[in-house]
Design a protein around this motif. Structure first.
Motif, PDB file in Angstrom:
ATOM      1  N   GLY A 177       4.013  -3.330  -2.216  1.00 22.34           N
ATOM      2  CA  GLY A 177       2.757  -2.874  -3.344  1.00 22.34           C
ATOM      3  C   GLY A 177       1.526  -2.983  -2.744  1.00 22.34           C
ATOM      4  O   GLY A 177       1.323  -2.778  -1.678  1.00 22.34           O
ATOM      5  N   PHE A 178       0.672  -3.420  -3.447  1.00 19.61           N
ATOM      6  CA  PHE A 178      -0.668  -3.173  -3.360  1.00 19.61           C
ATOM      7  C   PHE A 178      -1.250  -4.067  -2.059  1.00 19.61           C
ATOM      8  O   PHE A 178      -1.938  -3.673  -1.305  1.00 19.61           O
ATOM      9  CB  PHE A 178      -1.728  -3.915  -4.736  1.00 19.61           C
ATOM     10  CG  PHE A 178      -3.161  -3.692  -4.458  1.00 19.61           C
ATOM     11  CD1 PHE A 178      -3.847  -2.612  -4.431  1.00 19.61           C
ATOM     12  CD2 PHE A 178      -3.838  -4.867  -3.952  1.00 19.61           C
ATOM     13  CE1 PHE A 178      -5.156  -2.426  -4.472  1.00 19.61           C
ATOM     14  CE2 PHE A 178      -5.206  -4.727  -4.040  1.00 19.61           C
ATOM     15  CZ  PHE A 178      -5.909  -3.534  -4.069  1.00 19.61           C
ATOM     16  N   ALA A 179      -0.447  -4.973  -1.938  1.00 24.34           N
ATOM     17  CA  ALA A 179      -0.918  -5.961  -0.762  1.00 24.34           C
ATOM     18  C   ALA A 179      -0.775  -5.445   0.722  1.00 24.34           C
ATOM     19  O   ALA A 179      -1.403  -5.724   1.520  1.00 24.34           O
ATOM     20  CB  ALA A 179      -0.302  -7.430  -0.710  1.00 24.34           C
ATOM     21  N   ALA A 180       0.070  -4.335   0.885  1.00 32.36           N
ATOM     22  CA  ALA A 180       0.435  -3.710   1.942  1.00 32.36           C
ATOM     23  C   ALA A 180      -0.502  -2.405   2.281  1.00 32.36           C
ATOM     24  O   ALA A 180      -0.334  -1.759   3.257  1.00 32.36           O
ATOM     25  CB  ALA A 180       2.037  -3.237   1.871  1.00 32.36           C
TER      26      ALA A 180
ATOM     27  N   LEU B 241      -2.353   0.482   5.960  1.00 30.63           N
ATOM     28  CA  LEU B 241      -2.863   1.796   6.118  1.00 30.63           C
ATOM     29  C   LEU B 241      -4.214   1.963   6.294  1.00 30.63           C
ATOM     30  O   LEU B 241      -4.992   2.634   7.360  1.00 30.63           O
ATOM     31  CB  LEU B 241      -2.596   2.561   4.870  1.00 30.63           C
ATOM     32  CG  LEU B 241      -1.038   2.703   4.590  1.00 30.63           C
ATOM     33  CD1 LEU B 241      -0.751   3.557   2.960  1.00 30.63           C
ATOM     34  CD2 LEU B 241      -0.268   3.654   5.417  1.00 30.63           C
ATOM     35  N   THR B 242      -5.059   1.179   5.834  1.00 27.80           N
ATOM     36  CA  THR B 242      -6.806   1.052   6.101  1.00 27.80           C
ATOM     37  C   THR B 242      -6.805   0.393   7.512  1.00 27.80           C
ATOM     38  O   THR B 242      -7.774   1.023   8.049  1.00 27.80           O
ATOM     39  CB  THR B 242      -7.161   0.138   4.987  1.00 27.80           C
ATOM     40  OG1 THR B 242      -6.826   0.414   3.882  1.00 27.80           O
ATOM     41  CG2 THR B 242      -8.811   0.101   5.058  1.00 27.80           C
ATOM     42  N   ALA B 243      -5.964  -0.548   7.783  1.00 24.98           N
ATOM     43  CA  ALA B 243      -6.416  -1.195   9.311  1.00 24.98           C
ATOM     44  C   ALA B 243      -5.883   0.124  10.389  1.00 24.98           C
ATOM     45  O   ALA B 243      -6.524   0.130  11.408  1.00 24.98           O
ATOM     46  CB  ALA B 243      -5.378  -2.236   9.546  1.00 24.98           C
TER      47      ALA B 243
ATOM     48  N   GLU C  30       5.539  -7.065   9.121  1.00 25.77           N
ATOM     49  CA  GLU C  30       6.425  -7.493   8.031  1.00 25.77           C
ATOM     50  C   GLU C  30       6.089  -8.876   7.866  1.00 25.77           C
ATOM     51  O   GLU C  30       6.172  -9.389   6.441  1.00 25.77           O
ATOM     52  CB  GLU C  30       7.792  -7.029   8.322  1.00 25.77           C
ATOM     53  CG  GLU C  30       8.761  -7.170   7.158  1.00 25.77           C
ATOM     54  CD  GLU C  30       9.624  -6.457   6.927  1.00 25.77           C
ATOM     55  OE1 GLU C  30      10.231  -6.311   5.849  1.00 25.77           O
ATOM     56  OE2 GLU C  30       9.976  -5.605   7.891  1.00 25.77           O
ATOM     57  N   LEU C  31       6.147  -9.717   8.987  1.00 19.31           N
ATOM     58  CA  LEU C  31       5.850 -11.170   8.709  1.00 19.31           C
ATOM     59  C   LEU C  31       4.541 -11.476   7.865  1.00 19.31           C
ATOM     60  O   LEU C  31       4.451 -12.278   6.931  1.00 19.31           O
ATOM     61  CB  LEU C  31       5.759 -12.093  10.002  1.00 19.31           C
ATOM     62  CG  LEU C  31       6.850 -12.128  10.921  1.00 19.31           C
ATOM     63  CD1 LEU C  31       6.622 -12.805  12.069  1.00 19.31           C
ATOM     64  CD2 LEU C  31       8.085 -12.505  10.075  1.00 19.31           C
ATOM     65  N   ASP C  32       3.467 -10.760   8.133  1.00 21.26           N
ATOM     66  CA  ASP C  32       2.215 -10.938   7.540  1.00 21.26           C
ATOM     67  C   ASP C  32       2.531 -10.316   5.952  1.00 21.26           C
ATOM     68  O   ASP C  32       1.784 -11.286   5.050  1.00 21.26           O
ATOM     69  CB  ASP C  32       1.215 -10.090   8.003  1.00 21.26           C
ATOM     70  CG  ASP C  32      -0.074 -10.074   7.373  1.00 21.26           C
ATOM     71  OD1 ASP C  32      -0.588 -11.301   7.639  1.00 21.26           O
ATOM     72  OD2 ASP C  32      -0.585  -9.241   6.806  1.00 21.26           O
TER      73      ASP C  32
ATOM     74  N   GLN D 153       4.275   3.512   4.922  1.00 25.89           N
ATOM     75  CA  GLN D 153       4.514   4.047   3.770  1.00 25.89           C
ATOM     76  C   GLN D 153       5.854   3.089   2.893  1.00 25.89           C
ATOM     77  O   GLN D 153       5.568   2.638   1.797  1.00 25.89           O
ATOM     78  CB  GLN D 153       4.976   5.569   3.742  1.00 25.89           C
ATOM     79  CG  GLN D 153       3.973   6.279   4.115  1.00 25.89           C
ATOM     80  CD  GLN D 153       4.273   7.899   4.352  1.00 25.89           C
ATOM     81  OE1 GLN D 153       5.524   8.061   4.210  1.00 25.89           O
ATOM     82  NE2 GLN D 153       3.575   8.666   4.994  1.00 25.89           N
ATOM     83  N   ASP D 154       6.654   2.743   4.130  1.00 28.28           N
ATOM     84  CA  ASP D 154       7.940   2.016   3.328  1.00 28.28           C
ATOM     85  C   ASP D 154       7.350   0.695   3.056  1.00 28.28           C
ATOM     86  O   ASP D 154       7.649  -0.137   2.064  1.00 28.28           O
ATOM     87  CB  ASP D 154       8.883   1.971   4.340  1.00 28.28           C
ATOM     88  CG  ASP D 154       9.745   3.123   4.599  1.00 28.28           C
ATOM     89  OD1 ASP D 154       9.707   4.099   3.681  1.00 28.28           O
ATOM     90  OD2 ASP D 154      10.544   3.538   5.510  1.00 28.28           O
ATOM     91  N   MET D 155       6.610  -0.134   3.768  1.00 28.12           N
ATOM     92  CA  MET D 155       5.766  -1.358   3.753  1.00 28.12           C
ATOM     93  C   MET D 155       5.180  -1.169   2.390  1.00 28.12           C
ATOM     94  O   MET D 155       5.136  -2.408   1.395  1.00 28.12           O
ATOM     95  CB  MET D 155       4.866  -1.485   4.680  1.00 28.12           C
ATOM     96  CG  MET D 155       5.604  -1.718   6.004  1.00 28.12           C
ATOM     97  SD  MET D 155       6.214  -3.508   5.956  1.00 28.12           S
ATOM     98  CE  MET D 155       4.816  -4.194   6.218  1.00 28.12           C
TER      99      MET D 155
END
Length: 740
Positions: free
Chosen positions: A727-730, A734-736, A671-673, A720-722
């Motif tokens: 938005g798109f930046a999060a 999921l990919t990582a 979340e900090l990132d 999913q909440d992130m």
């Protein structure tokens, strides 16, 4: 007149000593302030810090009062002699339960008529007490200030809640410290049919600060004098209690005594059970004058409406100013049948109040020595006190069936959230923990903090349970700055911790450590809730988010303060990484420099943290670069990254859905990132993890397949909440995760 008799006649005396004013003066002031059944009009008084002055509507009225006060002196002498003779002739005086109320009888107030009012009813037998209505609210007032008194209030309240069958309304006259502690405690305790109101004790100081005072309770003990002015004007009656009281019966029994008040009776107290005011304890012993042994204000019944009508506020001020002309300062003068206030002081005669355990109603630890007091039955009383001290407060959250409770928004919201959970869900207990309200006692020990003038101060934040208590002294030796700790303990463990801390010279020498007790409830260790509690109650602009089993390098506190300035943390969103290492040795010669640490790394005495079992957690720190780095360097977030960081106090909280072992720090760093914090590694900072037995939660994680399944489910829901929130930046999270 008050009286509770067990088949025998009781000697009753209607008189009082409140805190500092000689009892006889009070009696006659009240009795003499009524003419033809009507109160004498007393003008309001102006109070000043050192020498309050009062003004009368006319000079004649003032002179009349002063004349009456002079007449009181002779009347006092007569009454003292008469009461002394009556006491010496009455054998029940030394064995019975003495109920004391002040009675304002109609008439002129001469000594004979007043004496008749005092002893009236001595020949009558006492009947059974009137019952209190089932849902009648009982009002209790307590004056409380500071950290220690806040702890004492909890034990008192537990003893009251344990026996009670009625709704309770506590009126707490508290200073800023006690209000912060107790407001959070009662808000998180969530006891049904209990209401709490606070009144600012600091605002009342000017009302009584002009009275010289040497009592160990300080100025706060005098605030009972202004309750008629402080408490709501529509409140008719109240029980006033000291914080060092323990109830051994339902408080409704004491409330029922109000039904025995007759005529103009307005107060109920118990006679002092020591010889302090007799002035014969040692040579040159000169206590404040009192009627006999005087009266103890640890338990008081007040009819507030009648006290207001008789202009109590003006009366006590007038009397106090007169008495202080001849007395230098108030001292130990302080405190209905005497089993309503069994006083445990060194010189107590309290054993005359009871012959059996069933006789006991209220225990009063009214000695500065408290539990160390010398008393014939002190072991029994101490065990009774310790029972409530260590009693699980969560068990007192019981409903009063048949009594409607006031609407509580927090409680209603909690019930709504819990009702939306699926109890058939295999992860139900995990999800429920997120909404569990844990009883929380902030600042369990004394806390002092002086803000740094340069606004660079850093607080070390950590959480722990009982099995990590041994780390506290070592951390205090390594970190001289402020510390905020959340401890997950049961009520009994909290007392063990208190004894441990009070027995430690290291811990007692540190006043800048805030200990916040979060009481145990449920089957999981609420690690992120604990971190949030510790984070929320820091007093500095920056915090070092650590764990209890890490020792920071010597001098890290000052190094971080310099780094805060160097890296402009006040104006940038940075998370400063303190590289983490570990040792497998229980005895370690702690490295005093980076060079010494690197040497120990090369020799295999130290390792990078979790190198053997969870490399991904700290790999992005880039330890190879750190070995030779002399300036801070930036690193990028990677999946499962969980470094220990220094951040501003306004950083996001930890996500409470993660409990026990697994992903609790990883989610926070993610979340900090997401909030675009820049991760910067400090080149000359380090911390070392000390070995310990595996925690119960990591054992469950390793052995329980369902535990691991639920953790994976919670991770996916968090990601999913992130995505929804950022938005798109999060999407990279999921990919990582899928690539890791």
């Amino acid at each position: 007149m008050l009286g509770i008799c067990r088949g025998r006649r009781k000697f009753l005396a209607a008189s009082l000593t409140i805190l500092f004013v000689p009892a006889i003066t009070w009696i006659y002031l009240f009795a003499g302030s009524f003419e033809d059944g009507k109160p004498v009009s007393l003008s309001p008084l102006e109070s000043q810090p050192h020498s309050p002055r009062y003004t009368a509507s006319s000079q004649r009225e003032r002179e009349s009062l002063e004349v009456r006060m002079r007449e009181v002196e002779e009347e006092n002498r007569v009454l003292r002699k008469q009461l002394s003779l009556a006491q010496s002739r009455s054998p029940s005086h030394h064995r019975g339960n003495h109920s004391k109320t002040y009675s304002m009888e109609e008439g002129t107030g001469d000594s004979e008529s007043l004496r008749a009012g005092i002893v009236a009813g001595n020949s009558s037998e006492c009947g059974q007490q009137p019952a209190v209505e089932k849902c009648e609210t009982i009002h209790v007032a307590i004056v409380c200030a500071g950290y220690n008194a806040s702890r004492d209030v909890v034990t008192l309240v537990k003893s009251v809640l344990f026996h009670r069958r009625n709704p309770l309304h506590f009126h707490l006259i508290a200073d800023a410290i006690a209000k912060q502690i107790l407001a959070t405690l009662f808000q998180t305790w969530m006891v049904p049919a209990v209401r709490i109101d606070f009144y600012d004790a600091d605002e009342l100081k000017s009302e009584v600060s002009w009275i010289p005072n040497k009592h160990y309770s300080g100025i706060y003990g005098l605030m009972k004098l202004v309750l008629t002015k402080t408490l709501p004007s529509n409140l008719e009656r109240v029980i006033v209690l000291d914080t060092d009281i323990t109830f051994a019966t339902d408080i409704a029994e004491l409330w029922a005594v109000f039904h025995k008040f007759k005529g103009q009776q307005v107060l109920g107290l118990v006679e002092n059970q020591s010889d302090w005011y007799l002035g014969n304890l040692w040579k040159n012993h000169r206590p404040w004058p009192a009627l006999g042994r005087g009266y103890n204000t640890g338990v008081i019944l007040l009819l507030l409406d009648k006290l207001r009508k008789m202009k109590w506020e003006q009366m006590w001020r007038l009397t106090a100013e007169r008495e202080l002309m001849s007395m230098l300062s108030t001292s130990l003068a302080d405190q209905l049948p005497c089993f309503w206030n069994v006083q445990l002081s060194d010189h107590t005669r309290s054993e005359q109040c009871y012959r059996d355990v069933s006789d006991l109603k209220v225990i009063h630890w009214n000695s500065p020595k408290k539990l160390r007091v010398k008393n014939k039955h002190v072991e029994f009383f101490r065990n009774l006190y310790l029972t409530f001290l260590e009693y699980d407060g969560n068990l007192l959250r019981r409903e009063l069936f048949g009594c409607p409770s006031e609407a509580d928004v927090n409680s209603e919201n909690l019930q709504k959230q819990l009702s939306e959970l699926d109890e058939d869900d295999l992860c139900y207990e995990f999800r429920r923990e997120r909404f569990t309200v844990h009883r929380t006692h902030l600042y369990f020990l004394h806390y002092e903090y002086e803000p740094a003038s340069d606004n660079t101060d850093v607080t070390l934040v950590a959480q722990l349970s009982m099995d990590r208590l041994q780390m506290l002294e070592a951390i205090c030796k390594h970190w001289e700055g402020p510390i905020s700790l959340a401890l997950y303990l049961s009520d009994a463990e909290a007392q063990q911790f208190l004894r441990y801390a009070q027995g430690s010279e290291v811990l007692m020498s540190r006043h800048n450590v805030g200990y916040h007790i979060v009481y145990k409830e449920g089957q999981f260790y609420p690690v992120n809730l604990l971190r949030n509690v510790a984070m929320k109650h820091i007093s500095t602009p920056y915090m070092f988010l650590s764990d209890i089993d890490f020792l920071p390098m010597y001098g890290l506190y000052e190094y971080l303060r310099k780094s805060v300035i160097q890296l402009d943390l006040a104006n940038t969103k940075k998370a400063l990484i303190v590289p983490a290492f570990e040792t497998l040795r229980y005895r370690l010669s702690f490295p005093k420099s980076k060079a010494e640490l690197l040497s120990m790394l090369d020799m295999g005495t130290l390792f990078t943290f979790r190198y053997h079992v969870w490399t991904k957690g700290h790999a992005p720190t880039n330890f190879a670069k750190w070995r030779t780095a002399t300036t801070p360097y930036r690193v990028e977030w990677e999946a499962d990254f969980e470094p220990y960081v220094v951040v501003r106090k306004d950083c996001p909280e930890y996500d409470r859905r993660f409990v026990g072992f697994g992903w609790n720090k990883v989610a926070h760093i993610m979340e900090l990132d997401a909030q675009e914090y820049e991760f910067t590694v400090l080149p000359n900072a380090y911390m070392i993890h000390m070995p310990h037995a595996p925690s119960f939660d990591i054992t469950k994680f390793r052995s329980n397949k369902q535990y691991r399944i639920c953790l994976k489910t919670l991770k996916e829901e968090f990601q999913q909440d992130m995505s929804r929130h950022y938005g798109f930046a999060a999407l990279k999270y999921l990919t990582a995760e899928s690539n890791s």
